[in-house]
Scaffold this motif. Structure first.
Motif, PDB file in Angstrom:
ATOM      1  N   PHE A 151       5.357  76.273  35.744  1.00 40.56           N
ATOM      2  CA  PHE A 151       5.479  77.020  34.822  1.00 40.56           C
ATOM      3  C   PHE A 151       6.526  78.150  34.527  1.00 40.56           C
ATOM      4  O   PHE A 151       7.231  78.219  33.591  1.00 40.56           O
ATOM      5  N   ILE A 152       6.501  78.666  35.635  1.00 38.45           N
ATOM      6  CA  ILE A 152       7.452  79.954  35.705  1.00 38.45           C
ATOM      7  C   ILE A 152       9.021  79.555  35.358  1.00 38.45           C
ATOM      8  O   ILE A 152       9.636  80.094  34.773  1.00 38.45           O
ATOM      9  N   MET A 162       0.524  80.992  21.230  1.00 39.29           N
ATOM     10  CA  MET A 162       1.321  81.941  22.146  1.00 39.29           C
ATOM     11  C   MET A 162       2.669  81.434  21.623  1.00 39.29           C
ATOM     12  O   MET A 162       3.719  82.610  21.805  1.00 39.29           O
ATOM     13  N   ILE A 163       3.253  80.344  21.630  1.00 40.92           N
ATOM     14  CA  ILE A 163       4.469  79.899  21.201  1.00 40.92           C
ATOM     15  C   ILE A 163       4.718  80.665  19.865  1.00 40.92           C
ATOM     16  O   ILE A 163       5.955  81.137  19.600  1.00 40.92           O
ATOM     17  N   ILE A 167       0.432  82.881  34.904  1.00 38.01           N
ATOM     18  CA  ILE A 167      -0.453  83.892  35.575  1.00 38.01           C
ATOM     19  C   ILE A 167      -1.828  83.416  35.476  1.00 38.01           C
ATOM     20  O   ILE A 167      -2.462  83.389  36.356  1.00 38.01           O
ATOM     21  N   ILE A 168      -2.427  82.930  34.437  1.00 35.39           N
ATOM     22  CA  ILE A 168      -3.582  82.377  34.156  1.00 35.39           C
ATOM     23  C   ILE A 168      -4.132  81.410  35.437  1.00 35.39           C
ATOM     24  O   ILE A 168      -5.094  81.188  35.875  1.00 35.39           O
ATOM     25  N   CYS A 169      -2.952  80.431  35.338  1.00 35.00           N
ATOM     26  CA  CYS A 169      -3.202  79.138  36.053  1.00 35.00           C
ATOM     27  C   CYS A 169      -3.401  79.909  37.624  1.00 35.00           C
ATOM     28  O   CYS A 169      -4.236  79.192  38.297  1.00 35.00           O
ATOM     29  N   PHE A 170      -2.521  80.573  37.969  1.00 34.00           N
ATOM     30  CA  PHE A 170      -2.542  80.989  39.478  1.00 34.00           C
ATOM     31  C   PHE A 170      -3.764  81.707  39.844  1.00 34.00           C
ATOM     32  O   PHE A 170      -4.418  81.460  40.743  1.00 34.00           O
ATOM     33  N   TRP A 180       7.650  83.096  27.070  1.00 33.45           N
ATOM     34  CA  TRP A 180       6.584  83.943  27.533  1.00 33.45           C
ATOM     35  C   TRP A 180       5.008  83.406  27.433  1.00 33.45           C
ATOM     36  O   TRP A 180       4.455  83.363  28.155  1.00 33.45           O
ATOM     37  N   ALA A 181       5.200  82.155  26.784  1.00 33.81           N
ATOM     38  CA  ALA A 181       4.143  81.236  26.638  1.00 33.81           C
ATOM     39  C   ALA A 181       3.896  80.695  28.099  1.00 33.81           C
ATOM     40  O   ALA A 181       2.801  80.528  28.619  1.00 33.81           O
ATOM     41  N   PHE A 182       5.189  80.179  28.674  1.00 35.32           N
ATOM     42  CA  PHE A 182       4.929  79.528  29.965  1.00 35.32           C
ATOM     43  C   PHE A 182       4.611  80.434  30.861  1.00 35.32           C
ATOM     44  O   PHE A 182       3.586  80.245  31.952  1.00 35.32           O
TER      45      PHE A 182
END
Length: 296
Positions: free
Chosen positions: A124-125, A192-193, A207-210, A200-202
Motif C-alpha cells: 500500500f505504501i 478517503m479518495i 497504517i491501519i493494516c499494519f 493518502w488513501a493508500f
C-alpha cells in the motif's frame, strides 16, 4: 497373626509396591482438551485478520472504478483489471511457501502472519507513490498479494484447532471478517479518495493494516505441537485422485465468477448512472451479503 494372614499381608504390600511403581512410570493422562476459552480470542484475531486481508482486497473494486474513470496511470482497462486478479493469484500461489514457514521452527504461525502484514503494508505504501501501471502491478498486485497469502494460509487452519462441538460456528465467525472488512473498506476507500486523494488513501490504509494485522498476529496462537500437525508444502499424489481434480475445477470456476463480480460491480454501477458514493455502497452491501451466507 497366622501364617495365612501373614502371607496375605505380604502379598498386599507387594501389590501396593508394584502399583506405586507403575503409577510412577505411567503418569495419569492429561485432561481432555476443552474448547472455548482462549479459542474465542483466536477467533477474534482471525476475524480482524480476514477483514484486513480479503476485506481490503474487496475494496479494489473502488480503486478499479477510480482508475478507469480518472485514467491516472494511462493504462488500458485490461491492465487495471490485471492488478486485482494478480493479487488473488499470488495470494493462493504462495500457499506452499506459507505452509513451509508455518512448519519451520524458527518461524511458525505468528511470525508468518507478521511477515504477511509487512508485505501488505509495503504494497500500500508503494502504491501511494506509483505513477505507472507496472508500479501498481508490483505493489498492489504482487506485494499485497504475497502479504495476503501469508496471512491467510497461516491463519486458516488455526480456528478448527480450538473447537470441536462449535467448530462450524467458530469458523463462520472467523470467515465473516472478510465480509465485514469488505463492507467497511468499500465505503471508507471511496470516502478517503474523495476527501484526501488517492496517495493518502493508500497511506492511511497501510497504517491501519499494519497496526491491526500486527495485533492479530500476536493474538493468534496455534496448537500445532499439541495436536501433532504435519505441514507439507506440496503433495503431488493428490493429482492422481479424480475427486481432488474435480474439487479443484469447481474452486477455479467459483473463484473466477467471484473475482469478476466483486471487482467490476462498483464500476458497473457508475456506468449505469449511480454516483461514486452510491456505487461504493452497492459494493459494500454485496460483500456483506456474500459472507452473510457463511454465518447462516
Amino acid at each position: 497373626m497366622t501364617v495365612r494372614e501373614r502371607d496375605s499381608h505380604n502379598n498386599q504390600d507387594s501389590n501396593d509396591s508394584v502399583n506405586t511403581n507403575l503409577e510412577a512410570q505411567d503418569p495419569q493422562p492429561q485432561a481432555e482438551f476443552k474448547e472455548g476459552g482462549y479459542g474465542w480470542v483466536v477467533i477474534f484475531g482471525v476475524f480482524i485478520l480476514n477483514a484486513h486481508t480479503w476485506g481490503l482486497n474487496s475494496s479494489f473494486a473502488v480503486f478499479l472504478a477510480y482508475y478507469l474513470r480518472s485514467g491516472s496511470f494511462g493504462a488500458s482497462q485490461l491492465g487495471y483489471a490485471f492488478v486485482g486478479g494478480l493479487s488473488i493469484s499470488i495470494a493462493l500461489l504462495v500457499s506452499p511457501l506459507a505452509t513451509t514457514l508455518v512448519g519451520w521452527k524458527r518461524c511458525g504461525t505468528r511470525l508468518t502472519i507478521f511477515l504477511g502484514a509487512i508485505f501488505e503494508t509495503i504494497g500500500f505504501i508503494s502504491s501511494s507513490f506509483a505513477s505507472q501501471l507496472w508500479h501498481l502491478i508490483l505493489s498492489q498486485g504482487v506485494s499485497f498479494g504475497l502479504g495476503m497469502g501469508l496471512c491467510f494460509v497461516a491463519s486458516a487452519a488455526v480456528p478448527p484447532q480450538w473447537f470441536v462441538k462449535r467448530r462450524s460456528f467458530a469458523n463462520a465467525i472467523a470467515a465473516s471478517g472478510s465480509g465485514f472488512g469488505g463492507l467497511c473498506y468499500s465505503l471508507a476507500t471511496n470516502a478517503m479518495i474523495a476527501n484526501i486523494g488517492l496517495p493518502w488513501a493508500f497511506r492511511v490504509i497501510a497504517i491501519i493494516c499494519f497496526v491491526v494485522n500486527t495485533i492479530a498476529s500476536y493474538l493468534i496462537r496455534d496448537r500445532n505441537h499439541a495436536i501433532g500437525s504435519v505441514h507439507m508444502a506440496f503433495n503431488w499424489k493428490l493429482f492422481k485422485r479424480p475427486a481432488f481434480l474435480l474439487f479443484q475445477a469447481w474452486m477455479v470456476l467459483s473463484i473466477l465468477g467471484y473475482v469478476i463480480l466483486v471487482f467490476s460491480i462498483v464500476d458497473y454501477c457508475q456506468t449505469v448512472g449511480l454516483t461514486a458514493s452510491q456505487a461504493s455502497l452497492v459494493g459494500a452491501l454485496f460483500n456483506c451479503e456474500l459472507y452473510a451466507d457463511i454465518i447462516d
